[in-house]
Design an enzyme around this catalytic site. Sequence first.
Site, PDB file in Angstrom:
ATOM      1  N   GLU A  55      -4.866   2.213  -4.398  1.00  0.00           N
ATOM      2  CA  GLU A  55      -3.401   2.221  -4.381  1.00  0.00           C
ATOM      3  C   GLU A  55      -2.871   1.036  -3.582  1.00  0.00           C
ATOM      4  O   GLU A  55      -1.776   1.069  -3.044  1.00  0.00           O
ATOM      5  CB  GLU A  55      -2.861   3.548  -3.811  1.00  0.00           C
ATOM      6  CG  GLU A  55      -3.769   4.238  -2.826  1.00  0.00           C
ATOM      7  CD  GLU A  55      -3.737   3.642  -1.432  1.00  0.00           C
ATOM      8  OE1 GLU A  55      -4.640   2.821  -1.150  1.00  0.00           O
ATOM      9  OE2 GLU A  55      -2.847   4.000  -0.639  1.00  0.00           O
ATOM     10  N   ASP A 114       0.856  -1.193   0.000  1.00  0.00           N
ATOM     11  CA  ASP A 114       0.000   0.000   0.000  1.00  0.00           C
ATOM     12  C   ASP A 114       0.895   1.248   0.000  1.00  0.00           C
ATOM     13  O   ASP A 114       1.817   1.371   0.822  1.00  0.00           O
ATOM     14  CB  ASP A 114      -0.910  -0.010   1.243  1.00  0.00           C
ATOM     15  CG  ASP A 114      -1.920   1.127   1.212  1.00  0.00           C
ATOM     16  OD1 ASP A 114      -3.117   0.835   1.022  1.00  0.00           O
ATOM     17  OD2 ASP A 114      -1.517   2.299   1.383  1.00  0.00           O
ATOM     18  N   ASP A 134      -1.313   9.411 -10.464  1.00  0.00           N
ATOM     19  CA  ASP A 134      -1.364   8.296 -11.422  1.00  0.00           C
ATOM     20  C   ASP A 134       0.041   7.843 -11.818  1.00  0.00           C
ATOM     21  O   ASP A 134       0.308   6.643 -11.939  1.00  0.00           O
ATOM     22  CB  ASP A 134      -2.122   8.710 -12.690  1.00  0.00           C
ATOM     23  CG  ASP A 134      -3.628   8.787 -12.458  1.00  0.00           C
ATOM     24  OD1 ASP A 134      -4.089   8.364 -11.378  1.00  0.00           O
ATOM     25  OD2 ASP A 134      -4.343   9.272 -13.367  1.00  0.00           O
ATOM     26  N   ASN A 189      -1.935  13.152  -4.190  1.00  0.00           N
ATOM     27  CA  ASN A 189      -3.035  13.647  -5.024  1.00  0.00           C
ATOM     28  C   ASN A 189      -3.430  15.070  -4.645  1.00  0.00           C
ATOM     29  O   ASN A 189      -3.603  15.932  -5.507  1.00  0.00           O
ATOM     30  CB  ASN A 189      -4.272  12.754  -4.855  1.00  0.00           C
ATOM     31  CG  ASN A 189      -4.192  11.484  -5.685  1.00  0.00           C
ATOM     32  OD1 ASN A 189      -3.612  11.476  -6.770  1.00  0.00           O
ATOM     33  ND2 ASN A 189      -4.784  10.423  -5.178  1.00  0.00           N
TER      34      ASN A 189
HETATM   35  P1  GH3 Z   1      -1.926   5.523   4.167  1.00  0.00           P
HETATM   36  O1  GH3 Z   1      -0.473   5.821   4.299  1.00  0.00           O
HETATM   37  O2  GH3 Z   1      -2.576   5.282   5.486  1.00  0.00           O
HETATM   38  O3  GH3 Z   1      -2.153   4.393   3.212  1.00  0.00           O
HETATM   39  O4  GH3 Z   1      -2.602   6.833   3.590  1.00  0.00           O
HETATM   40  P2  GH3 Z   1      -3.154   7.075   2.124  1.00  0.00           P
HETATM   41  O5  GH3 Z   1      -3.328   8.548   1.935  1.00  0.00           O
HETATM   42  O6  GH3 Z   1      -2.285   6.389   1.134  1.00  0.00           O
HETATM   43  O7  GH3 Z   1      -4.535   6.292   2.163  1.00  0.00           O
HETATM   44  P3  GH3 Z   1      -6.019   6.754   1.848  1.00  0.00           P
HETATM   45  O8  GH3 Z   1      -6.821   5.477   1.847  1.00  0.00           O
HETATM   46  O9  GH3 Z   1      -6.444   7.845   2.767  1.00  0.00           O
HETATM   47  O10 GH3 Z   1      -5.989   7.353   0.385  1.00  0.00           O
HETATM   48  C1  GH3 Z   1      -5.837   6.567  -0.739  1.00  0.00           C
HETATM   49  C2  GH3 Z   1      -5.934   7.473  -1.929  1.00  0.00           C
HETATM   50  O11 GH3 Z   1      -5.663   6.783  -3.137  1.00  0.00           O
HETATM   51  C3  GH3 Z   1      -7.312   8.058  -2.102  1.00  0.00           C
HETATM   52  C4  GH3 Z   1      -7.619   7.866  -3.575  1.00  0.00           C
HETATM   53  O12 GH3 Z   1      -8.097   9.036  -4.166  1.00  0.00           O
HETATM   54  C5  GH3 Z   1      -6.290   7.495  -4.159  1.00  0.00           C
HETATM   55  N1  GH3 Z   1      -6.401   6.687  -5.367  1.00  0.00           N
HETATM   56  C6  GH3 Z   1      -6.968   5.463  -5.507  1.00  0.00           C
HETATM   57  N2  GH3 Z   1      -6.883   5.068  -6.795  1.00  0.00           N
HETATM   58  C7  GH3 Z   1      -6.262   6.052  -7.487  1.00  0.00           C
HETATM   59  C8  GH3 Z   1      -5.875   6.228  -8.850  1.00  0.00           C
HETATM   60  O13 GH3 Z   1      -6.111   5.381  -9.731  1.00  0.00           O
HETATM   61  N3  GH3 Z   1      -5.216   7.371  -9.179  1.00  0.00           N
HETATM   62  C9  GH3 Z   1      -4.941   8.338  -8.247  1.00  0.00           C
HETATM   63  N4  GH3 Z   1      -4.278   9.411  -8.637  1.00  0.00           N
HETATM   64  N5  GH3 Z   1      -5.308   8.207  -6.966  1.00  0.00           N
HETATM   65  C10 GH3 Z   1      -5.951   7.075  -6.570  1.00  0.00           C
HETATM   66 MG    MG Z   2      -2.105   4.255   1.142  1.00  0.00          MG
HETATM   67 MG    MG Z   3      -4.964   2.050   0.941  1.00  0.00          MG
END
Ligand code: GH3
Ligand code: MG
Ligand code: MG
Length: 244
Positions: free
Chosen positions: A158, A114, A131, A122
């Site tokens: 992610e 992760d 991305d 983002n």
């Molecule tokens: P942690 O260290 O606890 O994992 O924090 P985090 O910010 O990585 O976790 P969180 O679950 O809060 O956020 C995950 C983010 O991933 C939110 C979502 O918008 C982003 N995300 C998921 N899929 C994609 C994608 O295909 N592209 C982009 N740019 N962002 C994505």
């Molecule tokens: Mg994460």
């Molecule tokens: Mg996650």
Amino acid sequence: MYRRKFWDGDVGLTPYMTALREAIDGDDVTSETDFQDDDDYIFLHYEVTIKEDFEMQDATSFVDGVIERVHERTDQLVLRHQDGLTRLFDRGSFEADLSYSLGRNQRVALVMVDIDHFKKVNDTLGHRVGDEVLRTVAQVILDQCDGKHRVGYRYGGEELALMVTGNDVARALKFAEMIRGAVECLRFKTNDLVVSVSVGVAEAGEDRDNDSLVKKADGGLYRAKREGRNRVVDATCGIPGDTA
Ligand code: GH3
Ligand code: MG
Ligand code: MG
């Protein structure tokens, strides 16, 4: 024997044959013994090895079962789908492959990856940069894959996964550590952007179902997050065989 001219499958003969050959290669009692393709006919011959001392009738039903299994697995492999952004296999493929692997008499480990604080990437740099990060981290996982004993997936968002099977399970923690280390060293077009991943690793135990193994690997992942991120946690606490 398959003839191109009469093939009316949805997937096309070439992808089907590739999947069938992979299914034969992946099953421990089948082996390909001949393959010929003259652009019209494809001839494929494979053998089923019987290791037990069966009565004739039992041997026949054993072979029937193996053939059915190989064709079921072929159908699964043909339907495997790559995620458009990362080129990793998608979630549906993950579930199918994992349940197939757990159903076989072999070791299976899961490496759950992760990206740390990805939301912040983002939020501060935009989704396009997000991305690019996701694609680049996925490539690190793809670099560890061999298509057979190590296969990579986008579990969701992610969260990415590497499924490790057979003898490679003994090195599952090493693959995990290599992924973590390689991600830490990545450099991006956006100056100063440094990314890390938290990783949970688990090996399937007695309960060989998808949910149990994902839950166990997730447990390691959450612990890695809690303990400060950018680290690998072995949820099985010492995967047996990891001595090299
Ligand atoms: P942690 O260290 O606890 O994992 O924090 P985090 O910010 O990585 O976790 P969180 O679950 O809060 O956020 C995950 C983010 O991933 C939110 C979502 O918008 C982003 N995300 C998921 N899929 C994609 C994608 O295909 N592209 C982009 N740019 N962002 C994505
Ligand atoms: Mg994460
Ligand atoms: Mg996650």
